[in-house]
Design an enzyme around this catalytic site. Structure first.
Site, mmCIF file in Angstrom:
data_model
loop_
_atom_site.group_PDB
_atom_site.id
_atom_site.type_symbol
_atom_site.label_atom_id
_atom_site.label_comp_id
_atom_site.label_asym_id
_atom_site.label_seq_id
_atom_site.Cartn_x
_atom_site.Cartn_y
_atom_site.Cartn_z
ATOM 1 N N GLU A 174 -5.092 -27.076 -17.092
ATOM 2 C CA GLU A 174 -6.127 -27.902 -17.306
ATOM 3 C C GLU A 174 -5.648 -29.267 -16.999
ATOM 4 O O GLU A 174 -5.041 -29.912 -17.385
ATOM 5 C CB GLU A 174 -6.664 -28.023 -18.907
ATOM 6 C CG GLU A 174 -7.200 -26.896 -19.343
ATOM 7 C CD GLU A 174 -8.265 -26.318 -19.080
ATOM 8 O OE1 GLU A 174 -9.359 -27.206 -18.276
ATOM 9 O OE2 GLU A 174 -9.082 -25.363 -19.124
ATOM 10 N N GLU A 222 -7.634 -40.126 -9.355
ATOM 11 C CA GLU A 222 -8.115 -40.329 -10.990
ATOM 12 C C GLU A 222 -7.445 -41.613 -11.486
ATOM 13 O O GLU A 222 -6.307 -41.713 -11.526
ATOM 14 C CB GLU A 222 -7.681 -39.170 -11.902
ATOM 15 C CG GLU A 222 -8.035 -38.975 -13.315
ATOM 16 C CD GLU A 222 -7.505 -38.001 -13.717
ATOM 17 O OE1 GLU A 222 -6.250 -37.674 -14.009
ATOM 18 O OE2 GLU A 222 -8.214 -37.364 -14.626
ATOM 19 N N LYS A 255 4.260 -28.297 -27.516
ATOM 20 C CA LYS A 255 4.814 -29.797 -27.236
ATOM 21 C C LYS A 255 3.722 -30.709 -27.071
ATOM 22 O O LYS A 255 3.321 -30.829 -26.028
ATOM 23 C CB LYS A 255 5.824 -29.607 -26.132
ATOM 24 C CG LYS A 255 6.891 -30.998 -25.925
ATOM 25 C CD LYS A 255 7.345 -31.264 -24.610
ATOM 26 C CE LYS A 255 6.362 -31.908 -23.619
ATOM 27 N NZ LYS A 255 6.031 -33.256 -24.133
ATOM 28 N N CYS A 278 -10.359 -36.346 -19.314
ATOM 29 C CA CYS A 278 -10.252 -35.702 -18.129
ATOM 30 C C CYS A 278 -11.714 -35.437 -17.624
ATOM 31 O O CYS A 278 -11.841 -35.367 -16.185
ATOM 32 C CB CYS A 278 -9.709 -34.370 -18.372
ATOM 33 S SG CYS A 278 -10.179 -33.338 -19.636
HETATM 34 P P1 NAP Z 1 1.522 -35.451 -17.767
HETATM 35 O O1 NAP Z 1 2.396 -36.407 -17.616
HETATM 36 O O2 NAP Z 1 1.364 -34.292 -16.878
HETATM 37 O O3 NAP Z 1 1.649 -34.746 -19.129
HETATM 38 C C1 NAP Z 1 1.101 -33.803 -19.945
HETATM 39 C C2 NAP Z 1 2.101 -33.289 -20.586
HETATM 40 O O4 NAP Z 1 3.215 -32.472 -19.875
HETATM 41 C C3 NAP Z 1 2.693 -33.947 -21.590
HETATM 42 O O5 NAP Z 1 3.369 -33.272 -22.905
HETATM 43 C C4 NAP Z 1 4.317 -34.221 -20.560
HETATM 44 O O6 NAP Z 1 5.332 -34.751 -21.668
HETATM 45 C C5 NAP Z 1 4.465 -32.817 -20.145
HETATM 46 N N1 NAP Z 1 5.447 -32.840 -19.040
HETATM 47 C C6 NAP Z 1 5.579 -33.950 -18.398
HETATM 48 N N2 NAP Z 1 6.441 -33.502 -17.302
HETATM 49 C C7 NAP Z 1 6.502 -32.378 -17.361
HETATM 50 C C8 NAP Z 1 7.359 -31.142 -16.923
HETATM 51 N N3 NAP Z 1 8.374 -31.636 -15.833
HETATM 52 N N4 NAP Z 1 7.501 -29.931 -17.401
HETATM 53 C C9 NAP Z 1 6.884 -29.724 -18.451
HETATM 54 N N5 NAP Z 1 6.251 -30.767 -19.205
HETATM 55 C C10 NAP Z 1 6.184 -31.690 -18.559
HETATM 56 O O7 NAP Z 1 0.141 -36.127 -18.022
HETATM 57 P P2 NAP Z 1 -0.478 -37.169 -19.202
HETATM 58 O O8 NAP Z 1 0.162 -38.467 -18.691
HETATM 59 O O9 NAP Z 1 0.151 -37.151 -20.475
HETATM 60 O O10 NAP Z 1 -2.148 -37.182 -19.500
HETATM 61 C C11 NAP Z 1 -2.989 -37.748 -18.292
HETATM 62 C C12 NAP Z 1 -3.299 -36.665 -17.370
HETATM 63 O O11 NAP Z 1 -3.722 -35.387 -18.269
HETATM 64 C C13 NAP Z 1 -4.532 -37.163 -16.567
HETATM 65 O O12 NAP Z 1 -4.222 -36.776 -15.181
HETATM 66 C C14 NAP Z 1 -5.636 -36.342 -17.123
HETATM 67 O O13 NAP Z 1 -6.631 -35.754 -16.286
HETATM 68 C C15 NAP Z 1 -4.974 -34.825 -17.619
HETATM 69 N N6 NAP Z 1 -5.818 -34.329 -18.351
HETATM 70 C C16 NAP Z 1 -6.534 -33.111 -18.325
HETATM 71 C C17 NAP Z 1 -7.263 -32.431 -19.277
HETATM 72 C C18 NAP Z 1 -8.032 -31.401 -19.090
HETATM 73 O O14 NAP Z 1 -8.675 -30.823 -19.913
HETATM 74 N N7 NAP Z 1 -8.248 -30.947 -17.850
HETATM 75 C C19 NAP Z 1 -7.320 -33.027 -20.494
HETATM 76 C C20 NAP Z 1 -6.556 -34.291 -20.904
HETATM 77 C C21 NAP Z 1 -5.762 -34.769 -20.005
HETATM 78 P P3 NAP Z 1 5.603 -36.218 -21.857
HETATM 79 O O15 NAP Z 1 4.324 -36.805 -22.363
HETATM 80 O O16 NAP Z 1 6.796 -36.425 -22.530
HETATM 81 O O17 NAP Z 1 5.866 -36.787 -20.374
#
Ligand code: NAP
Ligand code: MG
Length: 497
Positions: free
Chosen positions: A265, A396, A190, A299
């Site tokens: 992650e 962050e 996804k 990240c």
């Molecule tokens: P996010 O809101 O956590 O979303 C990540 C993924 O999870 C998206 O595909 C999102 O779908 C999905 N998701 C959201 N709610 C969910 C739920 N209740 N159940 C299952 N899946 C769900 O994060 P983001 O806003 O896309 O990305 C930014 C964040 O990711 C930052 O905090 C960043 O640090 C972190 N990040 C970490 C890494 C690493 O390697 N550690 C790498 C990249 C990013 P939707 O997009 O449709 O909401």
């Protein structure tokens, strides 16, 4: 700030092909609500698609299960490797197309996408292809009475759910699909709801190079609907998630009852330590790149700078000059090195943090505003005089905002490391010094899963990547990243007395 030529003659403005879902080898319309896609460089709509709903996820999860129990299990490791290598070749042959679509969907500068990110996706797939034939158990000595043959068997976990964020959609799709498939798992990917475009195109290549139906299912849609349904589905044996800490914690709760395997992650707030003895020219440029690359939506971005006081003015003003000179603009404009942030929501969030920093007393020494451009732009920003009580330091931001602090005694590592490690996160860290002993001692004690010395990159596919504390657990890349898609079985055979 220098604005490059913003007239971009041959730039796409809409998606040519509709975004569909790949389920069991077929392309289907999603059954969920319509989701609009935008060009972050302009803020304009580039298309829309129907996202996956729980019914689509059910079909995808069952397809992955059936492929795992059926056709995919009959692919020998070498055949899995060959398919992945073919996929890497197919992607490499169309890098320009992938780069253009990713730049349109995310605002990443086209040149950087073409030269770095898309090739990185190719290399990730190629690297992991090599592991398919190298996953072994081992024989074990046992000290039980009699004669024994004891060994471990490594098996693929099963059907896995791969949930990805929007900041590096193509790289993330490759980094999750390739190790899972190399290990012999089947997959339900996804992508983030707002960045499904390159994963969908990758799906076309996956079908074309001959992966059997159901081995790879690609189901963009809302996290709250499609993501939830993947996490809850009984046919899914593991979730590999990259995204925010809040959603990671939520997934711990939702998978608790099934004890589904989980790799997380999550976010970071990574410290950059610059000692006065470092090669300061390189340290300044690298510190700037680390936080401004991909508009800070990384990240592992080095977002908390600690610089030795004797060189603090030089370093902070050096980074501020870099920020002021950085060509910011439309992802397709020649020469641009920093694009917009990905969405209106992210734009508002990042600017909100900057405002909160200003209100709390931070000095804005570069940027601090939204440039006068049509899309979702944030000027590369450097804040001085920040301290850990400020939200810009503790949270962050996921935007192009560097916070800076100073330290006095380079030989008194305890207080410095206490400050550097004073974060709920523990993903990455960066150290700049020419003193070898200091570099080693700091590397051993930084509270982060990834330490880089005198460099800002070091993201090799063979290096395990992952964090501690609120940055999650589990590794991606390297042997450990592939083994995360396997279970170990111990077999003990009593041969006789
Ligand atoms: P996010 O809101 O956590 O979303 C990540 C993924 O999870 C998206 O595909 C999102 O779908 C999905 N998701 C959201 N709610 C969910 C739920 N209740 N159940 C299952 N899946 C769900 O994060 P983001 O806003 O896309 O990305 C930014 C964040 O990711 C930052 O905090 C960043 O640090 C972190 N990040 C970490 C890494 C690493 O390697 N550690 C790498 C990249 C990013 P939707 O997009 O449709 O909401
Ligand atoms: Mg989200």
């Amino acid at each position: 700030m220098s604005h490059p030529d913003t007239s971009v003659p041959t730039r796409p403005t809409t998606l040519d092909d509709p975004i569909r879902l790949l389920i069991d080898g077929e392309w289907v319309e999603g059954s969920g609500a319509a989701i609009a896609l935008h060009d972050p460089s302009t803020g304009l709509v580039i298309g829309e698609y129907a996202g996956a709903d729980a019914h689509d996820i059910d079909r995808a999860a069952r397809a992955a299960r059936n492929a795992f129990d059926g056709p995919w299990s009959r692919f020998a490791p070498a055949e899995r490797a060959r398919l992945l290598l073919r996929l890497a070749d197919a992607l490499e042959a169309r890098i320009d197309e992938f780069a253009r679509l990713e730049s349109l969907n995310t605002g990443k500068p086209l040149e950087l996408m073409r030269r770095y990110e898309a090739p990185m996706a190719v290399e990730l797939i190629r690297y992991h292809a090599g592991w398919a034939t190298k996953l072994n158990g081992e024989t074990r000595q046992v000290s039980l009475p009699g004669e024994w043959h004891a060994f471990t068997l490594r098996r693929p976990i099963g059907a896995v759910g791969l949930i990805a964020p929007w900041n590096n959609p193509l790289v993330m799709a490759a980094a999750k699909l390739a190790p899972a498939l190399a290990a012999g798992c089947t997959t339900v990917l996804k992508p983030a709801e707002i960045t499904p475009v390159t994963a969908a195109l990758l799906g076309e290549l996956i079908v074309k190079v001959g992966f059997p139906p159901g081995a790879v299912n690609i189901v963009p849609g809302l996290g709250s609907i499609a993501g939830e349904a993947i996490a809850a589905h009984p046919a899914i044996d593991k979730i590999s998630f990259t995204g925010s800490t809040a959603v990671g914690q939520h997934l711990q709760r939702t998978t608790a009852s099934s004890l589904k395997r989980l790799s997380l992650e999550l976010g970071g707030k990574s410290p950059v330590l610059i000692f006065a003895d470092a090669d300061l020219d390189r340290a300044i440029e690298s510190a700037a790149r680390s936080i401004f690359n991909n508009s800070g939506q990384v990240c592992a971005a080095g977002s908390r700078l600690f610089v030795e006081r004797s060189v603090a003015d030089q370093v902070i003003s050096g980074i501020a000059e870099f920020a002021d000179r950085l060509p910011v603009g439309d992802a397709f404009a020649p020469g641009v090195l920093m694009g917009p942030v990905v969405s209106a929501a992210q734009h508002e969030r990042v600017l909100g943090f900057i405002e909160a920093g200003r209100t709390a007393g931070a000095d804005v020494v570069a940027g601090g505003h939204a440039p006068d451009l049509p899309g979702w732009f944030v000027a590369p920003t450097v804040l001085a005089g920040t301290d850990p009580t400020m939200s810009v330091v503790s949270e962050e931001i996921f935007g192009p905002v560097l916070t800076t602090q100073t330290f006095d005694d380079p030989d008194d590592l305890d207080p410095l490391l206490r400050r550097a490690n004073e974060s709920v996160y523990g993903l990455s860290s960066y150290v700049w010094t020419r003193d070898l002993s200091r570099a080693h001692r700091v590397a051993r004690r930084l509270g982060a899963g990834n330490v880089r010395v005198n460099t800002v990159t070091g993201m090799d596919p063979n290096m395990p990547f992952g964090g501690f504390k609120a940055s999650g657990y589990g590794k991606e890349n390297g042997r450990e990243g592939v083994e995360a898609y396997t279970e170990l079985v111990s077999v003990a055979m009593h041969l006789g007395d």
